[in-house]
Design a protein around this motif. Structure first.
Motif, PDB file in Angstrom:
ATOM      1  N   ILE A 365       0.824  -1.201   0.000  1.00 35.81           N
ATOM      2  CA  ILE A 365       0.000   0.000   0.000  1.00 35.81           C
ATOM      3  C   ILE A 365       0.863   1.258   0.000  1.00 35.81           C
ATOM      4  O   ILE A 365       0.717   2.142  -0.849  1.00 35.81           O
ATOM      5  CB  ILE A 365      -0.943   0.031   1.229  1.00 35.81           C
ATOM      6  N   LEU A 366       1.798   1.341   0.925  1.00 39.34           N
ATOM      7  CA  LEU A 366       2.550   2.578   1.128  1.00 39.34           C
ATOM      8  C   LEU A 366       3.376   2.969  -0.093  1.00 39.34           C
ATOM      9  O   LEU A 366       3.574   4.159  -0.353  1.00 39.34           O
ATOM     10  CB  LEU A 366       3.454   2.451   2.359  1.00 39.34           C
ATOM     11  N   GLN A 373       0.928  11.598   1.785  1.00 40.49           N
ATOM     12  CA  GLN A 373      -0.250  10.738   1.904  1.00 40.49           C
ATOM     13  C   GLN A 373       0.047   9.485   2.711  1.00 40.49           C
ATOM     14  O   GLN A 373      -0.799   9.016   3.487  1.00 40.49           O
ATOM     15  CB  GLN A 373      -0.771  10.355   0.515  1.00 40.49           C
ATOM     16  N   ALA A 374       1.254   8.924   2.570  1.00 35.22           N
ATOM     17  CA  ALA A 374       1.618   7.759   3.370  1.00 35.22           C
ATOM     18  C   ALA A 374       1.582   8.108   4.852  1.00 35.22           C
ATOM     19  O   ALA A 374       1.141   7.300   5.687  1.00 35.22           O
ATOM     20  CB  ALA A 374       3.006   7.263   2.970  1.00 35.22           C
ATOM     21  N   GLY A 456       3.573   8.775  -8.285  1.00 33.50           N
ATOM     22  CA  GLY A 456       4.290   9.667  -7.386  1.00 33.50           C
ATOM     23  C   GLY A 456       4.725   8.964  -6.120  1.00 33.50           C
ATOM     24  O   GLY A 456       5.145   9.619  -5.152  1.00 33.50           O
ATOM     25  N   GLY A 457       4.620   7.632  -6.085  1.00 29.28           N
ATOM     26  CA  GLY A 457       4.983   6.854  -4.906  1.00 29.28           C
ATOM     27  C   GLY A 457       6.443   6.477  -4.901  1.00 29.28           C
ATOM     28  O   GLY A 457       7.236   6.933  -5.740  1.00 29.28           O
ATOM     29  N   LEU A 468       9.481   7.781   8.465  1.00 30.17           N
ATOM     30  CA  LEU A 468       8.055   7.917   8.164  1.00 30.17           C
ATOM     31  C   LEU A 468       7.209   7.447   9.348  1.00 30.17           C
ATOM     32  O   LEU A 468       6.235   8.117   9.734  1.00 30.17           O
ATOM     33  CB  LEU A 468       7.718   7.115   6.911  1.00 30.17           C
ATOM     34  N   PHE A 469       7.567   6.309   9.921  1.00 29.98           N
ATOM     35  CA  PHE A 469       6.840   5.808  11.089  1.00 29.98           C
ATOM     36  C   PHE A 469       6.883   6.817  12.226  1.00 29.98           C
ATOM     37  O   PHE A 469       5.867   7.104  12.870  1.00 29.98           O
ATOM     38  CB  PHE A 469       7.439   4.481  11.565  1.00 29.98           C
TER      39      PHE A 469
END
Length: 500
Positions: A365-366, A373-374, A456-457, A468-469
């Motif tokens: 998903i990420l 967004q992630a 864009g991922g 990120l976490f």
């Protein structure tokens, strides 16, 4: 009298070191085949996934030796060829991408399969496919030079081990009758090649314009430029347009094929699903068909896991049908229509332990989403998490190419974060042999470019996941690396406090 010039003591050359890696690895592979009394798969023969010799290629020892050979051979070529030749070969690689896409669209593998090992002459291939004989000659010779197809006589071609993987499993006569149905019920390999040669290839051509654009207001996703998508239209929304029905079905076929080609044991070689308590609540966020947790339930039937599949409305109806077909008697599964960019439905009161998920699952998903967004997705999950909730992210970890840490320091403190490097003088990531994302897919670096081009991922390094976490209120706890691939189960726990 002049003094004698001292003899120079030469150290082992890079070529010799690479040759030693190749020689040692070939010995290991030969020994494995000799021990099993099996012949090596022939490059000239069609691919047979059920042949014992092919199965042996997946043996961890054989696969590791093969990776070393591929990496060393490619690095040796880079050492020996003129440097500009290496650069221009890369620049002209787009012709190979076009050629393989043409071969799949024209069903050339099926045309050659029906004729057998004797091959088919160019004029007959042209007559059956309807394509130009001149173009076919160029396409097939370019691919044959890359060991895809084989020219057995001047102007006569047949399949080999590589080209036969494009076969859709249907006679050419059936494929020729219906262009719309030709990919239905196939392995997904050809669908993936054709998706790559259409959306991915055309969007990639627009990536240069994106790179050179200095107007931040302009659209930065290459796919949108290439196909004139609307301002807020994503790849998945664009696929729902009526004129893109065939593209949507092809994409679904390709993705289902890659999912089914995953190592069937890989799901159980990482996160310890069996350590979860009886009746644990597992929420698959963006579940697709829900096959991931269905496999977990089948592996651990005595745990009586409570399963929640979450996805968009159209997808969740497909998910219900999938579970009804494959596990009709399981009554501890529920389905929720949910957009994971909005707050989690399981944001229950902290005192209500029973409704707090034990595990949130995010499978592939990420990497579809830019960092902003992630971060939103992860923050919504953090707000719904209890103190003991675990986040399990099933993604690939992008290795850095050098031998140093990616600079985060997590390699030293997080179990599994450090990736064992390839032997010197290979690049630390193995170079050309860097492990693929899926067995049926491509390298993690090409996938990284693909995700950026289409959506864009990004694929991310372990350090980038940790950062990120942390921004979303999670703490990286451990990384479970799956053998023979860059896929990981990246496990996180709630951080010190939730981030609203």
């Amino acid at each position: 009298m002049a003094a004698a010039r001292p003899k120079h003591r030469y150290s082992e050359s890079p070529l010799r070191a690479l040759l030693n890696i190749i020689s040692t690895s070939v010995d290991a592979i030969d020994a494995a085949y000799a021990s099993a009394n099996l012949p090596h798969p022939s490059l000239d023969a069609p691919y047979d996934p059920h042949a014992p010799g092919e199965a042996l290629r997946s043996d961890p020892g054989v696969a590791a030796a093969a990776k070393n050979i591929i990496g060393a051979a490619a690095q040796m070529i880079a050492e020996l060829e003129h440097p500009f030749q290496g650069v221009t070969s890369t620049a002209y690689a787009f012709h190979q991408a076009a050629a393989i896409s043409i071969a799949s669209h024209l069903d050339l593998s099926e045309i050659l399969h029906d004729a057998g090992p004797g091959g088919v002459a160019l004029d007959e291939i042209a007559s059956k496919s309807g394509a130009s004989e001149v173009l076919l000659a160029k396409v097939l010779r370019l691919l044959a030079t890359q060991h895809i197809f084989r020219e057995v006589k001047p102007g006569v071609f047949t399949n080999n081990r590589l080209s036969s993987t494009l076969n859709k499993g249907k006679p050419y006569s059936v494929l020729a009758r219906s262009r719309e149905e030709r990919l239905v019920g196939t392995s997904g390999r050809a669908a993936l090649i054709e998706f790559t040669g259409d959306e991915c290839f055309k969007a990639s051509a627009a990536l240069v314009d994106v790179a050179l654009d200095r107007d931040p207001k302009d659209e930065q996703i290459a796919l949108k430029r290439a196909f004139a998508l609307g301002p807020s239209e994503s790849l998945f929304q664009w696929h729902t347009r009526p004129e893109n029905k065939a593209r949507k079905e092809r994409f679904a076929c390709a993705m289902q094929g890659t999912a089914e080609s995953d190592n069937s044991e890989g799901l159980f070689q990482g996160f310890e699903w069996g350590s979860l308590p009886y009746g644990a609540l597992l929420v698959d966020v963006g579940s697709g068909t829900g096959g991931t947790l269905m496999r977990v339930v089948k592996r651990f039937p005595g745990h009586e896991f409570r399963i929640v599949n979450q996805d968009l409305e159209g997808v969740i109806e497909t998910t219900k049908r999938y579970w009804k077909t494959n596990m009709p008697a399981y009554d501890r599964v529920s389905f929720q229509t949910h957009d994971f960019l909005t707050p989690q439905p399981y944001a229950c009161a902290a005192s209500n332990y029973y409704c707090k998920p034990h595990v949130f699952v995010l499978r592939h998903i990420l990497h579809n989403w830019p960092t902003a967004q992630a971060r939103v997705i992860l923050r919504h999950l953090r707000a719904a998490a209890g103190p003991e909730t675990q986040l399990v992210v099933l993604e690939s970890a992008l290795p850095v190419v050098c031998r140093e840490s990616d600079g985060t320091g997590h390699d030293d403190v997080v179990p599994g974060a450090a990736r064992p490097p390839a032997p010197r003088p290979l690049l630390a990531n193995g170079g050309r042999a860097s492990a693929s994302v899926y067995r049926m897919d491509t390298s993690v670096y090409r996938m990284d470019m693909t995700m950026y081009t289409l959506l864009g991922g990004s694929e991310r390094t372990i350090g980038e996941y940790a950062a990120l976490f942390a921004e979303a209120g999670w703490r990286l706890e451990r990384v479970c690396r799956l053998p023979g691939t860059e896929q990981c189960h990246i496990v996180a726990r709630p951080g010190a406090k939730s981030i609203d």
